[in-house]
Design a protein around this motif. Structure first.
Motif, mmCIF file in Angstrom:
data_model
loop_
_atom_site.group_PDB
_atom_site.id
_atom_site.type_symbol
_atom_site.label_atom_id
_atom_site.label_comp_id
_atom_site.label_asym_id
_atom_site.label_seq_id
_atom_site.Cartn_x
_atom_site.Cartn_y
_atom_site.Cartn_z
ATOM 1 N N ALA A 245 12.071 50.411 47.224
ATOM 2 C CA ALA A 245 12.604 51.579 47.918
ATOM 3 C C ALA A 245 13.300 51.224 49.226
ATOM 4 O O ALA A 245 13.854 52.115 49.888
ATOM 5 C CB ALA A 245 11.480 52.580 48.186
ATOM 6 N N MET A 246 13.317 49.939 49.591
ATOM 7 C CA MET A 246 13.930 49.548 50.858
ATOM 8 C C MET A 246 15.454 49.581 50.826
ATOM 9 O O MET A 246 16.106 49.335 51.841
ATOM 10 C CB MET A 246 13.456 48.151 51.260
ATOM 11 C CG MET A 246 11.981 48.096 51.646
ATOM 12 S SD MET A 246 11.533 49.278 52.935
ATOM 13 C CE MET A 246 10.942 50.681 51.991
ATOM 14 N N VAL A 247 16.043 49.916 49.668
ATOM 15 C CA VAL A 247 17.494 50.091 49.631
ATOM 16 C C VAL A 247 17.910 51.399 50.301
ATOM 17 O O VAL A 247 19.090 51.631 50.563
ATOM 18 C CB VAL A 247 18.011 50.066 48.172
ATOM 19 C CG1 VAL A 247 17.722 48.732 47.525
ATOM 20 C CG2 VAL A 247 17.408 51.213 47.356
ATOM 21 N N ALA A 248 16.945 52.264 50.589
ATOM 22 C CA ALA A 248 17.231 53.555 51.220
ATOM 23 C C ALA A 248 17.674 53.357 52.666
ATOM 24 O O ALA A 248 17.473 52.288 53.257
ATOM 25 C CB ALA A 248 15.983 54.440 51.157
ATOM 26 N N PRO A 249 18.287 54.377 53.283
ATOM 27 C CA PRO A 249 18.664 54.278 54.702
ATOM 28 C C PRO A 249 17.449 53.985 55.585
ATOM 29 O O PRO A 249 16.318 54.360 55.235
ATOM 30 C CB PRO A 249 19.242 55.666 55.004
ATOM 31 C CG PRO A 249 19.669 56.214 53.688
ATOM 32 C CD PRO A 249 18.717 55.649 52.683
ATOM 33 N N ALA A 250 17.686 53.349 56.717
ATOM 34 C CA ALA A 250 16.601 52.958 57.612
ATOM 35 C C ALA A 250 15.712 54.131 58.021
ATOM 36 O O ALA A 250 14.481 53.971 58.073
ATOM 37 C CB ALA A 250 17.161 52.252 58.847
#
Length: 516
Positions: A245-250
């Motif tokens: 899920a770390m591809v999501a915006p910061a």
């Protein structure tokens, strides 16, 4: 404060807090993209009012020992109940304060990007679900808002709309819906045997009777409840969705790790042990030791995997897998010190981890630095960001005087009180592993210069003598200020840990209530 507001008036506050975020979402969704100022005003106004309302509840709940409650008919024999007890207030305060800071950060981060109304609409719905989870007064209410959180978070993970984002969002949904199904089965099964389950210090009466007369069934239901919650809490082997899920915006990464999804899972585990089964009943059933073992395995596994990651956000993600399990360890120790340390870490981990994700977003947005090897020398180019990152990293390691040290000290004391000295060894090993994957980053930030081939990001302005330039760059204030504030809180909560209303003191009050 109590004389100014009657109990009838106070009982509406949890509902008002819930409706604030819901109303904000309904107002934001239809806004055109160019209405930046209006959208920001709605966001910040709702977030700011929520902080004021939660502050209003502090003297009422902690000093006057009142429990503001709103209820309405929902299902036959079960009401929708919003109740403010110390644990609910503790989690709601974390959510409200960090959400205000994350809102400021997200407004600056998204800038002129696309689909901002959709983003902030679902962002506000996530706040709604988290407030509902915080104030849930019974198991049915908790389940409703817990499942709502799953659904409204999916569009945030998929926000960019590219193949990687959509794939990560699908993985997230598969994991969390499966966990939600297990939780649903557990809730229905327990309700059939025990009747509607209200959260109560020491455990619900009906659940105690089930544990006494049908311990086998009580154990299976406990496994379903904690297993379902363990997906969002990222307990091994249920953690697989989180690094993806770390591809999501910061801002979404910060939301997942520090405020909403992961915290909702571990908060639910605390509720099940403390207020559904009761810590005494759970100990007698023998379910706490297996959970303690799983949590300790998760701590070591998450730290080991973090050590192997070169992508900064993935390293932080596996760090979360490790760090959130400190809460489960504390509750599983079944001692006052252990529960105090675990509950305090709900807040301590939140402020430390959100600091690190804020900084990761700053590095990526300002200089395009997304990997650990691209951070070389950035302490001189982005000193504010790097200072905040360093403090957050020291907190995660557990160095004094940070909040992380306070949590780990309490957990160590709790482990010794419970005659589980091996848990102390796990905590020490975890701190050593934390040092191994955080200190090299800190060293790289402050004490290394980019080489001639450019092992730092944005190396186009390199000087003729020494590779990449050390010229300071502009750090966007909307992104930097929230990071500096949470970094300051990381130190402050360690320094003033003994002051009334500090997280450790409130956690201690909650722990004492569990055992009384």
């Amino acid at each position: 404060m109590v004389t100014l507001f009657s109990p009838e008036v106070l009982s509406w506050i949890p509902l008002v807090m819930l409706l604030l975020s819901l109303l904000a979402a309904l107002l934001i969704f239809p806004l055109p993209e160019e209405r930046v100022r209006l959208r920001s005003t709605i966001n910040l106004s709702a977030a700011g009012l929520k902080v004021l309302l939660v502050m209003l509840l502090f003297p009422v709940v902690l000093d006057a020992d009142l429990r503001p409650e709103f209820s309405m008919p929902f299902l036959p024999g079960s009401d929708l109940v919003l109740r403010v007890d110390p644990l609910a207030l503790f989690f709601a305060t974390l959510s409200a304060v960090l959400w205000l800071l994350t809102t400021v950060y997200a407004i600056g981060y998204l800038g002129e990007g696309q689909n901002r109304s959709r983003f902030f609409g679902f962002f506000s719905l996530c706040v709604t679900a988290t407030v509902g989870i915080s104030f849930s007064g019974n198991l049915i209410t908790f389940l409703v808002f817990y499942e709502m959180l799953t659904l409204v978070t999916y569009p945030l993970v998929a926000h960019w709309g590219d193949r990687a984002s959509l794939k990560a969002a699908r993985v997230y949904l598969r994991y969390t819906l499966s966990g939600g199904l297990a939780l649903l089965i557990g809730v229905v099964w327990l309700t059939i045997y025990a009747g509607p389950v209200d959260f109560a210090p020491g455990g619900a009466v009906g659940v105690t009777e089930v544990a006494t007369h049908s311990p086998g069934i009580a154990i299976v239901i406990f496994a379903l409840l904690v297993g379902g919650l363990g997906v969002k809490a990222a307990l091994v082997p249920l953690h697989g969705w989180l690094p993806n899920a770390m591809v999501a915006p910061a801002p979404v990464s910060a939301l997942l790790h520090a405020v909403a999804v992961v915290k909702a899972g571990v908060f639910g585990i605390v509720r099940v042990i403390d207020d559904v089964y009761g810590i005494g009943v759970a100990s007698e059933l023998g379910v706490l030791t297996p959970l303690l073992v799983v949590a300790c395995v998760t701590i070591i596994y998450g730290s080991y995997q973090a050590l192997r990651q070169i992508d900064l956000k993935k390293r932080l993600a596996f760090s979360t897998v490790s760090q959130v399990s400190y809460v489960a360890v504390g509750i599983s120790l079944a001692t006052v010190a252990g529960v105090t340390g675990g509950v305090a870490h709900l807040v301590h981990q939140g402020i430390m981890k959100i600091t690190l994700f804020f900084c990761a977003g700053l590095y990526a947005e300002t200089l395009g630095a997304k990997r650990v090897d691209q951070l070389t020398g950035l302490g001189h180019r982005m000193p504010g960001t790097s200072l905040a990152f360093t403090i957050g990293a020291f907190g995660m390691i557990g160095l004094p005087p940070t909040a992380g040290f306070i949590s780990k000290w309490q957990l160590g004391v709790g482990a010794l009180e419970a005659d589980h000295s091996w848990v102390v060894a796990v905590l020490v090993a975890s701190s050593l592993l934390n040092s191994m994957y955080f200190l090299p980053i800190v060293y790289r930030l402050w004490f290394r210069k980019p080489d001639r081939d450019g092992d730092s990001a944005d190396d186009s302005a390199s000087s003729a003598t020494g590779g990449a330039t050390q010229v300071r760059v502009r750090e966007p204030k909307a992104l930097l200020v929230p990071a500096l504030l949470t970094a300051a809180a990381t130190v402050a909560f360690g320094v003033v840990a003994s002051v009334p209303f500090a997280p450790l003191q409130i956690a201690g009050q909650i722990a004492e209530g569990v055992f009384n």
